[in-house]
Design an enzyme around this catalytic site. Structure first.
Site, PDB file in Angstrom:
ATOM      1  N   HIS A 237      -3.969  -5.055   0.022  1.00 19.67           N
ATOM      2  CA  HIS A 237      -3.643  -5.686   1.305  1.00 19.67           C
ATOM      3  C   HIS A 237      -3.703  -7.211   1.202  1.00 19.67           C
ATOM      4  O   HIS A 237      -4.800  -7.782   1.222  1.00 19.67           O
ATOM      5  CB  HIS A 237      -4.603  -5.198   2.390  1.00 19.67           C
ATOM      6  CG  HIS A 237      -4.327  -3.817   2.849  1.00 19.67           C
ATOM      7  ND1 HIS A 237      -3.616  -3.535   4.008  1.00 19.67           N
ATOM      8  CD2 HIS A 237      -4.624  -2.612   2.301  1.00 19.67           C
ATOM      9  CE1 HIS A 237      -3.509  -2.231   4.155  1.00 19.67           C
ATOM     10  NE2 HIS A 237      -4.113  -1.645   3.130  1.00 19.67           N
TER      11      HIS A 237
ATOM     12  N   GLU B  95      -2.977  -9.352   3.474  1.00 19.72           N
ATOM     13  CA  GLU B  95      -3.489  -9.934   4.729  1.00 19.72           C
ATOM     14  C   GLU B  95      -5.010  -9.876   4.781  1.00 19.72           C
ATOM     15  O   GLU B  95      -5.646 -10.645   5.509  1.00 19.72           O
ATOM     16  CB  GLU B  95      -2.886  -9.214   5.938  1.00 19.72           C
ATOM     17  CG  GLU B  95      -3.592  -7.968   6.400  1.00 19.72           C
ATOM     18  CD  GLU B  95      -3.480  -6.780   5.461  1.00 19.72           C
ATOM     19  OE1 GLU B  95      -4.174  -5.770   5.674  1.00 19.72           O
ATOM     20  OE2 GLU B  95      -2.680  -6.848   4.501  1.00 19.72           O
TER      21      GLU B  95
ATOM     22  N   CYS C 161       0.836  -1.213   0.000  1.00 20.42           N
ATOM     23  CA  CYS C 161       0.000   0.000   0.000  1.00 20.42           C
ATOM     24  C   CYS C 161       0.870   1.262   0.000  1.00 20.42           C
ATOM     25  O   CYS C 161       1.497   1.574  -1.000  1.00 20.42           O
ATOM     26  CB  CYS C 161      -0.977  -0.035   1.171  1.00 20.42           C
ATOM     27  SG  CYS C 161      -2.432   1.000   0.909  1.00 20.42           S
TER      28      CYS C 161
END
Length: 424
Positions: A396, A398, A312
């Protein structure tokens, strides 16, 4: 067999009785009388009233009902299309300086719990929703969303036309706005506040980054873990630069065998190299990458010294450090349902995203490869520079909240560090 009747009930003509006859239930209803206010003598209203306003810089004014903390705050308004995960969104440091409007109409039905937090506090400026759930139903719930916001001194408003506001943001782009519960402030005053503030060029990272280095050891809870069979069991020393890092990024790295030291955004590159890292992570974070030139310089100093992975904000800083440019998007990407194509494999991943800036691929020097593309608008979603052991993703991996399609990116970082160690 003749149909039976109860309490004088006669079935309508032509209605076939169910086996066993008709069953009639009596329902008794009761209501508590409304209490009167001893101070004013007026009957208290059993519903909330419109006691707040969202005033946007385009001049539109949206009456709302307040939940959470009172007050007046100014920020940039963005919309998020995630269906779940509002608590992770509330505690994502990347939302610093922003109001978040949830496009999912009902919010709050699962309450909140300590396990789903992505940082130690809430960094966004306020939450804007259509309907606030009047009840919670989740086995992990410890309190309501309204109580949580009040404890965190965070504003929340509901009963707005969030669909109309979202359409306005898509047409006009992200807008600055003011949330206020203060009736003494006029609409004109709030409008002037929204027009006199700007998020562009503000260093938001300094406020969300940790103040001193610390070790991170927590892994993804075994109850929620996945992809365990793909790990090689080796251990890797990783320095994670905290530009607003989420806990689940650290948990995923730790689950893949990384020993992590988290350092502040201003941590000198020379000190990071003294720790002899196998790899360096540049985390997510809020705001404009051009507002933090010190972070870009740190990234430049570390390029080629160890394998690096940017997520990011870290991806955008890498883009600038490699010689590219970044730009502010019209309304950004915020949600858990963005399709991204991996150019190397041709596979499409459904990804979780949260950013208002992007790297301009046309500005990148030769040798830098665009590895991922957002299929909604064609923007750059991933980079690789094999010559310097660089990889990055704009979104992202995750995915908290969101799908787990991109979790293998952590494995790719492990492989990058593994190859670097073997060749050194």
């Amino acid at each position: 067999m003749a149909a039976t009747t109860t309490l004088g009930f006669v079935p309508p003509t032509g209605l076939s009785p169910r086996r066993g006859g008709f069953r009639v239930s009596l329902i008794r209803c009761s209501a508590s009388p409304l209490t009167s206010s001893t101070a004013s003598g007026l009957v208290e209203k059993p519903w909330n009233i419109y006691n707040a306003r969202l005033v946007l810089e385009d001049g539109s004014i949206w009456p709302a009902k307040s939940f959470g903390a009172p007050g007046t705050r100014v920020a940039e308004l963005v919309f998020n299309t995630s269906l779940t995960g509002y608590q992770e969104i509330l505690t994502d440091p990347s939302y610093a300086g922003q109001f978040v409007l949830m496009t999912n109409p009902q919010i709050g039905n699962t309450g909140v719990n300590l396990d789903d937090e992505e940082s130690e506090q809430c960094f966004l400026a306020g939450l804007v929703i259509r309907s606030l759930s009047i009840s919670t139903s989740n086995w992990r719930c410890t309190k309501t969303l309204a109580d949580y916001l009040t404890e965190r001194n965070l504003m929340g408003v509901y009963d707005l036309d969030t669909r109309a506001i979202t359409r306005r943001l898509r047409e006009e782009g992200s807008l600055n706005g003011v949330l206020s519960t203060e009736q003494t402030k006029t609409d004109e005053e709030l409008l002037q506040m929204s027009r006199s503030w700007d998020i562009v060029g503000i260093d938001l990272i300094s406020d969300v980054s940790c103040k001193s280095p610390y070790e991170w050891v927590d892994k993804t809870d075994p109850e929620w873990d996945f992809n365990a069979a793909s790990r090689d069991g080796n251990s890797y020393r990783v320095i994670a630069y905290d530009f607003g890092i989420k806990h689940n990024i650290l948990r995923r790295l730790s689950s893949y065998g990384c020993r992590i030291t988290v350092v502040p955004s201003t941590f000198p590159a020379s000190e990071a190299l003294k720790m002899n890292p196998d790899g360096i992570l540049f985390s997510n974070g809020p705001g404009d990458p051009s507002a933090v030139p010190y972070a870009v310089e740190t990234v430049k100093e570390l390029l080629g010294k160890a394998p690096v992975y940017g997520i990011c904000m870290g991806h955008q800083l890498l883009g600038q450090a490699l010689g590219g440019k970044t730009f502010k998007m019209k309304f950004g990407h915020h949600g858990g349902n963005h399709p991204v194509r991996n150019n190397r494999t041709g596979q499409v991943e459904i990804s979780a995203q949260n950013h208002n800036y992007a790297v301009d691929p046309a500005s990148l020097p030769g040798g830098v490869e665009v590895t991922h593309v957002n299929l909604n608008d064609g923007s750059c979603a991933g980079l690789s520079f094999p010559e310097m052991n660089v990889m990055s993703l704009q979104y992202h991996p995750e995915a908290s909240p969101g799908p787990h399609d991109s979790d293998n990116a952590f494995k790719e970082f492990i492989e990058l560090m593994k190859r670097s160690k073997q060749s050194s």
